[in-house]
Design a protein around this motif. Structure first.
Motif, short mmCIF file in Angstrom:
data_model
loop_
_atom_site.label_atom_id
_atom_site.label_comp_id
_atom_site.label_asym_id
_atom_site.label_seq_id
_atom_site.Cartn_x
_atom_site.Cartn_y
_atom_site.Cartn_z
N LEU A 46 0.81 -1.21 0.00
CA LEU A 46 0.00 0.00 0.00
C LEU A 46 0.85 1.27 0.00
O LEU A 46 0.48 2.27 -0.63
N LEU A 47 1.96 1.27 0.72
CA LEU A 47 2.74 2.49 0.92
C LEU A 47 4.00 2.56 0.06
O LEU A 47 4.68 3.58 0.07
N ARG A 48 4.28 1.51 -0.69
CA ARG A 48 5.49 1.53 -1.49
C ARG A 48 5.39 2.57 -2.60
O ARG A 48 4.38 2.66 -3.31
N VAL A 49 6.45 3.36 -2.75
CA VAL A 49 6.50 4.37 -3.81
C VAL A 49 6.63 3.64 -5.14
O VAL A 49 7.52 2.80 -5.31
N PRO A 50 5.76 3.92 -6.10
CA PRO A 50 5.82 3.21 -7.38
C PRO A 50 7.05 3.60 -8.19
O PRO A 50 7.63 4.67 -7.99
N ALA A 51 7.44 2.73 -9.08
CA ALA A 51 8.55 3.03 -9.97
C ALA A 51 8.17 4.18 -10.89
O ALA A 51 7.00 4.37 -11.22
N GLY A 52 9.17 4.95 -11.28
CA GLY A 52 8.91 6.09 -12.15
C GLY A 52 8.86 7.39 -11.36
O GLY A 52 9.30 7.47 -10.21
N GLY A 53 8.30 8.40 -11.93
CA GLY A 53 8.25 9.71 -11.30
C GLY A 53 7.29 9.77 -10.12
O GLY A 53 6.35 8.99 -10.02
N VAL A 54 7.54 10.70 -9.21
CA VAL A 54 6.73 10.87 -8.01
C VAL A 54 6.27 12.33 -7.94
O VAL A 54 7.08 13.25 -8.08
N ASP A 55 4.98 12.54 -7.72
CA ASP A 55 4.42 13.87 -7.53
C ASP A 55 3.85 13.92 -6.11
O ASP A 55 2.78 13.37 -5.84
N LEU A 56 4.58 14.55 -5.20
CA LEU A 56 4.17 14.54 -3.80
C LEU A 56 2.85 15.25 -3.58
O LEU A 56 2.12 14.93 -2.62
N SER A 57 2.52 16.20 -4.44
CA SER A 57 1.25 16.91 -4.27
C SER A 57 0.05 15.99 -4.49
O SER A 57 -1.08 16.32 -4.10
N ALA A 58 0.28 14.83 -5.08
CA ALA A 58 -0.81 13.87 -5.33
C ALA A 58 -1.09 13.00 -4.11
O ALA A 58 -2.06 12.22 -4.12
N TYR A 59 -0.27 13.11 -3.08
CA TYR A 59 -0.43 12.28 -1.89
C TYR A 59 -0.98 13.12 -0.74
O TYR A 59 -0.43 14.18 -0.40
N ASP A 60 -2.03 12.63 -0.12
CA ASP A 60 -2.67 13.30 1.01
C ASP A 60 -1.88 12.98 2.29
O ASP A 60 -1.85 11.82 2.73
N ALA A 61 -1.27 14.00 2.88
CA ALA A 61 -0.47 13.79 4.09
C ALA A 61 -1.32 13.44 5.29
O ALA A 61 -0.80 13.00 6.32
N GLY A 62 -2.63 13.62 5.19
CA GLY A 62 -3.53 13.29 6.29
C GLY A 62 -4.24 11.97 6.11
O GLY A 62 -5.10 11.61 6.92
N ALA A 63 -3.90 11.25 5.06
CA ALA A 63 -4.56 9.96 4.79
C ALA A 63 -4.09 8.90 5.78
O ALA A 63 -3.11 9.09 6.51
N LYS A 64 -4.80 7.78 5.79
CA LYS A 64 -4.42 6.67 6.68
C LYS A 64 -4.63 5.34 5.97
O LYS A 64 -5.40 4.49 6.44
N PRO A 65 -3.96 5.13 4.83
CA PRO A 65 -4.16 3.89 4.05
C PRO A 65 -3.86 2.64 4.85
O PRO A 65 -2.80 2.51 5.46
#
Length: 283
Positions: free
Chosen positions: A12-31
């Motif tokens: 669930l939390l692994r950063v996918p291969a390729g580019g990363v856009d941090l603005s696409a991730y909710d810092a308040g989420a709880k996956p």
């Protein structure tokens, strides 16, 4: 093994291969996390006994020659909770089997050496769970943002980090790299709380305000590091960190999943157990 029907947090939390856009991730989420703070605190406490038991087995197995060890790398912006994670997660373990190092700005001696020189000295020994509060990634993060090294030097360091982490993996080090993702607004709230509390003011520096002006540059630097140094043997995990309880639960859970996968065992005794029992009872 993961609980029935639950997706491992490592997926669930692994950063996918390729580019990363941090603005696409909710810092308040709880996956994948517990439903609320109360349940999260209870779940974190509940995992402590199993984590400590696995750590004890890892430490014991090293006495019989098992070379395996674990390195937890914590990176994140100021106030993201690196120290809090050490306190609440690593604090559940026996100190004899752990090694924690907080990396600050390099000293004059450290600057005279290769940037990995001070890092390699702190790699955990066989049987240990090591934790880095900041790490070798500062040399492609703060150094990049503050232009403390030529761009071509910073560029070379990504490959050097990849080779370094490959050597660790080959040497039976399990890497658990966690980026604690905090929002700009939550960081402001935490900095203000530090100013409001006399027992927290020592943690504050006016430089923290100056660093906020560099927020976009730091986010970009993290996106590059998370993308460039995300090999299968040393993946990044992105931890939403606006909720402290979720952050602690998630890092603890990731550590637990990796320890379960290692499944260390107590070594078999190199003596006759029953014979020793008879000798003691016959005294």
């Amino acid at each position: 093994m993961p609980e029935q029907g639950k997706t491992p947090l490592r997926k669930l939390l692994r950063v996918p291969a390729g580019g990363v856009d941090l603005s696409a991730y909710d810092a308040g989420a709880k996956p994948g996390g517990p439903r609320d703070k109360k349940a999260g605190l209870a779940a974190t406490a509940d995992m402590g006994e199993e984590l400590a038991g696995l750590q004890d087995r890892l430490w014991a197995s090293s006495t019989a020659g098992d070379p395996r060890r674990v390195l937890l790398v914590l990176q994140g912006m100021d106030t993201s909770g690196k120290g809090g994670t050490v306190k609440h997660v690593i604090g559940m373990l026996h100190p004899y089997g752990t090694h924690t190092k907080a990396f600050k700005a390099p000293t004059a001696e450290e600057r005279e050496h290769h940037f990995l020189w001070r890092i390699e000295k702190e790699v955990p020994r066989a049987g240990e769970i090591g934790t880095f509060d900041r790490s070798h990634y500062e040399d492609v993060l703060a150094v990049r943002v503050r232009e403390l090294a030529p761009p071509e030097e910073v560029e070379r360091r990504y490959d050097e980090i990849d080779r370094f982490e490959q050597r660790l993996a080959d040497d039976r080090v399990t890497l658990v790299k966690c980026f604690l993702h905090i929002s700009y607004e939550e960081q402001r709230r935490r900095l203000l709380r530090r100013l409001d509390r006399t027992d927290k003011q020592w943690k504050f520096s006016p430089d923290d305000i100056d660093d906020r002006a560099l927020w976009p540059a730091y986010q970009k630097a993290y996106e590059i590091a998370l993308s460039r140094c995300n090999a299968p043997h040393a993946p990044w995990y992105l931890i939403p960190a606006d909720r402290k309880w979720y952050r602690n639960w998630a890092v603890g859970r990731l550590l637990l999943e990796h320890m379960r996968a290692l499944d260390p065992q107590y070594p078999k005794p190199g003596y006759d157990v029953e014979e020793c029992r008879r000798r003691l009872l016959g005294e």
